[in-house]
Write a protein that holds these residues in place. Structure first.
Motif, PDB file in Angstrom:
ATOM      1  N   PRO A  24       0.431  -0.829   0.225  1.00 42.04           N
ATOM      2  CA  PRO A  24       0.088   0.178   0.137  1.00 42.04           C
ATOM      3  C   PRO A  24       0.501   1.421  -0.111  1.00 42.04           C
ATOM      4  O   PRO A  24       0.285   2.206  -0.733  1.00 42.04           O
ATOM      5  CB  PRO A  24      -0.811  -0.232   1.146  1.00 42.04           C
ATOM      6  CG  PRO A  24      -0.435  -1.297   2.036  1.00 42.04           C
ATOM      7  CD  PRO A  24       0.152  -2.170   1.239  1.00 42.04           C
ATOM      8  N   PRO A 360      -4.361  -0.196   4.181  1.00 46.76           N
ATOM      9  CA  PRO A 360      -4.446   0.491   2.533  1.00 46.76           C
ATOM     10  C   PRO A 360      -5.821   1.438   2.719  1.00 46.76           C
ATOM     11  O   PRO A 360      -5.349   2.745   2.201  1.00 46.76           O
ATOM     12  CB  PRO A 360      -4.954  -0.698   1.424  1.00 46.76           C
ATOM     13  CG  PRO A 360      -4.377  -2.008   2.327  1.00 46.76           C
ATOM     14  CD  PRO A 360      -4.864  -1.768   4.284  1.00 46.76           C
ATOM     15  N   CYS A 363      -4.342   4.420   4.754  1.00 46.18           N
ATOM     16  CA  CYS A 363      -3.364   4.974   4.355  1.00 46.18           C
ATOM     17  C   CYS A 363      -3.628   6.182   3.112  1.00 46.18           C
ATOM     18  O   CYS A 363      -3.478   7.357   3.088  1.00 46.18           O
ATOM     19  CB  CYS A 363      -2.623   4.035   3.075  1.00 46.18           C
ATOM     20  SG  CYS A 363      -0.858   3.890   2.818  1.00 46.18           S
ATOM     21  N   GLN A 364      -4.639   5.519   2.083  1.00 41.51           N
ATOM     22  CA  GLN A 364      -5.098   6.132   1.132  1.00 41.51           C
ATOM     23  C   GLN A 364      -5.460   7.639   1.468  1.00 41.51           C
ATOM     24  O   GLN A 364      -5.584   8.354   0.952  1.00 41.51           O
ATOM     25  CB  GLN A 364      -5.897   5.455  -0.262  1.00 41.51           C
ATOM     26  CG  GLN A 364      -6.443   5.931  -1.309  1.00 41.51           C
ATOM     27  CD  GLN A 364      -5.380   6.392  -2.436  1.00 41.51           C
ATOM     28  OE1 GLN A 364      -4.182   6.063  -2.380  1.00 41.51           O
ATOM     29  NE2 GLN A 364      -4.813   7.717  -2.501  1.00 41.51           N
ATOM     30  N   GLN A 365      -6.017   7.420   2.522  1.00 44.40           N
ATOM     31  CA  GLN A 365      -7.641   8.531   3.028  1.00 44.40           C
ATOM     32  C   GLN A 365      -6.131   9.405   3.248  1.00 44.40           C
ATOM     33  O   GLN A 365      -6.525  11.033   3.116  1.00 44.40           O
ATOM     34  CB  GLN A 365      -7.956   8.073   3.955  1.00 44.40           C
ATOM     35  CG  GLN A 365      -9.018   8.449   4.585  1.00 44.40           C
ATOM     36  CD  GLN A 365     -10.127   8.095   5.945  1.00 44.40           C
ATOM     37  OE1 GLN A 365      -9.720   6.581   6.234  1.00 44.40           O
ATOM     38  NE2 GLN A 365     -10.161   8.948   6.873  1.00 44.40           N
ATOM     39  N   ASP A 368      -4.801  11.316   0.515  1.00 45.87           N
ATOM     40  CA  ASP A 368      -5.722  12.527   0.051  1.00 45.87           C
ATOM     41  C   ASP A 368      -5.860  13.182   1.030  1.00 45.87           C
ATOM     42  O   ASP A 368      -5.578  14.953   0.766  1.00 45.87           O
ATOM     43  CB  ASP A 368      -7.135  11.918  -0.125  1.00 45.87           C
ATOM     44  CG  ASP A 368      -6.650  10.660  -1.256  1.00 45.87           C
ATOM     45  OD1 ASP A 368      -5.985  10.509  -1.752  1.00 45.87           O
ATOM     46  OD2 ASP A 368      -7.723   9.986  -1.179  1.00 45.87           O
TER      47      ASP A 368
END
Ligand SMILES: Cc1cc2nc3c(=O)[nH]c(=O)nc-3n(C[C@H](O)[C@H](O)[C@H](O)COP(=O)(O)OP(=O)(O)OC[C@H]3O[C@@H](n4cnc5c(N)ncnc54)[C@H](O)[C@@H]3O)c2cc1C
Length: 378
Positions: A24, A360, A363-365, A368
């Protein structure tokens, strides 16, 4: 970007990309062996490159360049206006002792007025770059015994040709030479300095006995103590590849440096580049039960058992490592306060206490969120 040449290195990078892109933290990493594609990503490294040579690149669009000097000034101009925060610059901490009541007593010299004063405190954090070792030794805490330092200086080539600077917008890392410390990976690096782009290539290592860029040549000899001389000698005995690497680096002429740059920019011209000294790193030397002493390339917080003093030592004691290191110091030195402070910390660092590598979605949050706050465009 990571950039390699030669069949073995290409095979290595391909495998590394396969392994990392499934993770990730490295999701979305691109890989290419296509010369036209690479020329679009980083034109300077492809211009006049010999045909037939296998090359490969990985590229990640995440992240940004941060000017930590500017960030520090912003932070302290805010803090200086808040209650309870006083900033003293041009003050030299000359001694740190412990009083009988457990408080720390610092002898501080005001370098403008040339006067000394005493400051007492229940907690001391030592963040003096390479000189943190000197100050830590003054505290006399047992954790400081057996700790030594090994200074390595870093030089860069700085591009003076504006047209060339404008044609490169990337941080391109190669592979380190055998024996080189891990942070010596050569890179061709765009940096934004006070809003203006700069292009740097390096680092080239050098040896100096100074612990700070403007330190004293006596820094290293004066740091030798009965407790750390054994580990320091053991490190000198066991690190021949590093010694050889440093000797080669120190003996380099400007032509040798330009030759190394030509691995990245094949048609680089010596007149477009000037040599600048970037700074000093003081690597940690620690006692080791088997080897006597080991040289560490990382960064480490050394704290007293009661958490009343902590010092930050090693290769990268500030900048990009600063935020996780400070969270570590809070946990080490203010464990009893953490339950009370956690909500506030989570407001500042929403992923605090969780591993992004195992989550993941979070992580993406977080990517962003920071991308939006920093106004980055991918
Ligand atoms: C060549 C090179 C490249 C690097 N590249 C990167 C990078 O790309 N990304 C990254 O994150 N990091 C990088 N680093 C590491 C980064 O520069 C350092 O980690 C960071 O500058 C350390 O900041 P600092 O404030 O802790 O220490 P320093 O910047 O070394 O400052 C220490 C300060 O403490 C003061 N001081 C020392 N002793 C005393 C005393 N007794 N009393 C009062 N003040 C004292 C000094 O005067 C100095 O102002 C690089 C380092 C080098 C050398």
């Amino acid at each position: 970007m990571s950039f390699v040449w030669g069949a073995d290195n290409v095979a290595f990078l391909r495998k590394r990309h396969e392994a990392l892109s499934a993770h990730p933290l490295f999701a979305g990493m691109d890989y290419s062996e296509d010369r036209q594609q690479i020329a679009q990503w980083a034109p300077l490294i492809m211009q006049n490159r010999p045909k037939g040579e296998p090359i490969a690149v990985t590229r990640s669009l995440m992240g940004t360049d941060v000017n930590f000097g500017a960030l520090t000034r912003l932070l302290f101009s805010y803090l200086s206006g808040t209650k309870g925060c006083v900033l003293h610059t041009r003050h030299d901490v000359q001694d740190i002792r412990r009083d009988e009541d457990g408080q720390w007593r610092l002898k501080v010299r005001d370098l403008r007025e040339n006067t000394d004063r005493i400051v007492r405190s229940r907690f001391v954090f030592i963040g003096g770059g390479g000189a943190a070792l000197t100050l830590l030794q003054k505290t006399g805490i047992p954790q400081a015994q057996g700790v030594g330092g090994f200074p390595v200086s870093g030089q860069f080539l700085r591009c003076t040709n504006k047209a060339l600077i404008a044609r490169h917008r990337a941080k391109v890392y190669g592979k380190a030479s055998v024996g080189a410390p891990p942070m010596s990976v050569p890179h061709l690096d765009t940096r934004m300095i006070d809003g203006k782009p700069a292009l740097l290539f390096g680092p080239y290592a050098g040896f100096s006995t100074r612990f700070l860029k403007q330190g004293s040549l006596m820094d290293l000899p004066l740091s030798v103590r009965p407790g750390n001389i054994g580990p320091m000698l053991a490190v000198a005995r066991d690190n021949w590849p590093l010694t050889k690497y440093l000797i080669q680096q120190v003996m380099q002429s400007q032509e040798d440096r330009i030759a190394a740059l030509r691995d990245f920019i094949p048609d680089a011209k010596a007149e477009d580049w000037e040599l600048v000294v970037a700074g000093q790193r003081v690597q940690i030397i620690k006692q080791d039960p088997k080897k006597g002493g080991v040289l560490q390339f990382g960064t480490e917080v050394i704290a007293s058992d009661d958490g009343s003093v902590a010092a930050l030592l090693g290769a990268s004691p500030g900048a990009s490592t600063a935020a996780p290191i400070m969270l570590n110091v809070l946990q080490k030195c203010f464990a009893a306060k953490m339950p009370e402070w956690t909500d506030r910390l989570k407001a500042m660092v929403p992923s605090f206490g969780q591993k992004l590598a195992n989550n993941p979605a979070l992580c993406q949050q977080q990517f962003d969120r920071t991308t939006k706050i920093l106004g980055l465009t991918l």
